[in-house]
Structures are given as structure tokens and as C-alpha cells.
Scaffold this motif. Structure first.
Motif: not given
Length: 354
Positions: A79-92, A308-317
Motif C-alpha cells: 500500500d503506497e499510502i501506508a509505506t509513505a506514512f511509515l517512511g514519514a514516521i521513520a524520518e521524524e 500522508v507525509l504530514a500525517k506521519g510526521h505529526a503522529a511521530a512528533a
């Protein structure tokens, strides 16, 4: 070969074990010359560093956070949305030194990942709220952040404004003159693909919000959509759902279909084309997410964009703030963040042929 320990290095250099430990964890306590000598001996002996388990025990931290997924972990990587989300979390998380552990809600024998895996906190991502895995995380009293979940008092949450986004997609079709509209959606619990009018069958917070947004527009316009609910959000499911809707007489079949995701929309478009229907001349299709897939499709997909990138960053933060609060014995943050969603019009929609 015997394991190299701090004491092994201390014996070789002729210093105490604490001095060697300081060389790794408190370098300011040693002279540069002594520290360099200790590190050189450690390298010569093949020492890989302090034992992670012992270090975690001493610090009272694991150095890892979990992401709980209801479905199999394999599905997340498809799932490209899920992988982008996980990538944003890892980056944060990178500057914090925290690692990422993926957890499935499915137990394996006596092992329950949400209960048994060591972690400093967890993100609960689009999971069944009644899952025992979610309950285990909350019972452990570790910091938890909900993502794409029903907001809960006392738990930080990050969501997309799905309902207004869905409204925009439905209104776009109504403005194009469509009156026979189908919906292809999915929920978090298993379900057999079928056409239904009962929206109470829809499970999962995100699915409920999106269908509520579609119906906010369609029902006041006098449109009662045919709804196909599917067990998975894969393109193959979208294909099956579209076949159910489109295998009707031309006078009854939808002239437009709203989809829970771009992945489902891909299957819908393929099914329409296999049935000899043209998109968008005979059938308009609207997705949701604006994944990279949407722009690659032919025709390019009209969809509702979530960042989705903003969502991942916001969730990890939000999770790191909660972890810091627990370590510092300060009140935990409980903010509920709502990210915008907006319609992106491309070539998969056109005026109704009816």
C-alpha cells in the motif's frame, strides 16, 4: 570465541571497567588520549558496543516505538499510502535515535506483539478499536497515539478531515450531472463483497467518516447510492466490487463510482475497461488519498488528497512528546490534530452520459 566485554577491554588497557564505560557513554570524563587508547583497543578486540538489553534496562528505555497494524504486515508494504506514512514516521524519529517496530494485531501462538514486544510507546494506525491488541497497549500504560482512529479522550490523535473531503468528491459528481452513483468501500473487519444499502454495515472510523461525507451530499440530492463493501482495500477488491455494480442493465448501472481509496479505484477502472466501458465517457471514477498511483493511472484519477507525509510526521512528533512527558513526569499531551483533505480533479471524471 569468547564474547568481548567492557571488562575484557579494561583488563587489556589496565584501567577500571567504569573507565571503559565512560569512554563510550561519558567521554567528557576522560582525557582525549586515554579515550582514544580505549577505543583503539575495543576496535582491535572487535567490541561492538554496550549490550543493548543491559543499556535499555539501565536507562529504563527500549529505544524503540511500535506501529500497530490490524492487517498483515505484508499488506502495509503493498500500500503506497501506508509505506509513505511509515517512511514519514521513520524520518521524524531519526533525530531522536528511536527505532521503529511494526506490530500486527494478529497473535501467533502464545506471543501477543502488543503485549510482549518491548517499546517506549506506540502508534495505533487505522485499527479496529475493539481489537485486543489496542486494549493491551492501553493497559500497558505506555504512551499511545491514535492515527486514523476514533478520537478518544485522554489519547493524542492525528486524523484527516475525511468527511469534508468525501463531500467534495461527491459534490463534484453531482455537479457533473450524475444521479446513478455507486460506492466501493472497505472496513477494518472482514466482510464479503456485496451490494447493500445499510450504512451501519461499514466498520472503521475512516470508512464511516468517508461514507458519511458522501451521503451528506447524495441523499439531499435525492440519490440513494448502491454500496459495495469489501474486506480489503486492494485493487483486486475494487475490481470485484465494480463488476457487481456494473453488471447491471445499462439503464440501472451507475454512471459514476466513489471509492474509499485510490487502490480500489484502480481496480474499478480496470473492471470498467474490461467490460467495454470508457472512463470517463461512460463511467466517472473518484478515488481518495491522492497516492502516487492516482497520477500514474490512465486516465489520471480524480481523487481527494490527504497529506500522508504530514500525517506521519505529526503522529511521530506527538508520540515523542508523550514519551518525553512520561520520562519527565509532566502531564501528557492529549491534542487531537485534524489535517485537511482537498479534491484534486483529473481526467477520470466527466459530465454524466445519462
Amino acid at each position: 570465541m569468547a564474547r568481548v566485554t567492557l571488562q575484557t577491554i579494561a583488563d587489556r588497557v589496565g584501567v577500571s571497567r567504569m573507565t571503559v564505560s565512560n569512554a563510550f557513554s561519558r567521554p567528557d570524563q576522560l582525557s582525549p588520549t586515554l579515550r582514544d587508547k580505549i577505543l583503539a583497543v575495543a576496535d582491535e578486540l572487535g567490541y561492538v558496543g554496550p549490550d543493548p538489553a543491559a543499556r535499555a534496562l539501565a536507562r529504563g528505555t527500549t529505544g524503540a516505538v511500535g506501529v500497530l497494524l490490524t492487517e498483515s504486515l505484508r499488506d502495509a508494504f503493498n500500500d503506497e499510502i501506508a509505506t509513505a506514512f511509515l517512511g514519514a514516521i521513520a524520518e521524524e524519529l531519526t533525530p531522536t535515535g528511536l527505532g521503529l517496530t511494526l506490530l500486527t494485531a494478529v497473535s501467533s501462538g502464545d506471543v501477543i506483539p502488543a503485549r510482549d514486544v518491548a517499546m517506549d510507546g506506540a502508534l495505533v494506525y487505522s485499527c479496529d478499536p475493539e481489537s485486543t491488541a489496542v486494549d493491551w497497549l492501553l493497559r500497558r500504560k505506555i504512551p499511545v497515539v491514535f492515527v486514523d482512529q476514533h478520537p478518544t479522550d485522554g489519547v493524542p490523535a492525528v486524523n484527516v478531515d475525511d468527511r469534508p473531503g468525501a463531500r467534495a468528491g461527491a459534490q463534484h459528481l453531482v455537479d457533473l450531472g450524475h444521479r446513478r452513483i455507486g460506492i466501493v468501500t472497505s472496513g477494518v473487519r472482514g466482510a464479503h463483497g456485496r451490494i447493500a444499502d445499510e450504512t451501519s454495515m461499514i466498520d472503521g472510523y475512516v470508512a464511516q467518516q468517508r461514507i458519511a461525507g458522501w451521503l451528506d451530499v447524495l441523499r439531499p440530492a435525492g440519490i440513494e447510492p448502491a454500496i459495495v463493501r469489501l474486506p480489503h482495500g486492494l485493487p483486486e477488491s475494487g475490481y470485484d466490487g465494480a463488476r457487481m455494480l456494473l453488471s447491471q442493465d445499462a439503464a440501472d448501472r451507475p454512471t459514476a463510482i466513489l471509492c474509499f481509496s485510490d487502490a480500489l479505484a484502480q481496480g474499478v477502472v480496470q473492471a470498467a475497461q474490461d467490460l467495454g466501458l470508457r472512463v470517463p465517457e461512460d463511467l466517472s471514477v473518484v478515488g481518495f488519498d491522492d497516492s502516487p498511483l492516482a497520477a500514474r493511472m490512465r486516465p489520471p484519477l480524480t481523487t481527494v488528497r490527504q497529506d500522508v507525509l504530514a500525517k506521519g510526521h505529526a503522529a511521530a512528533a506527538a508520540l515523542t512528546r508523550s514519551i518525553d512527558s512520561m520520562r519527565n513526569n509532566t502531564p501528557p499531551p492529549t491534542e487531537h490534530l485534524l489535517l485537511p483533505a482537498e479534491l484534486v480533479v483529473r481526467s477520470s471524471t466527466a459530465p454524466s452520459p445519462a
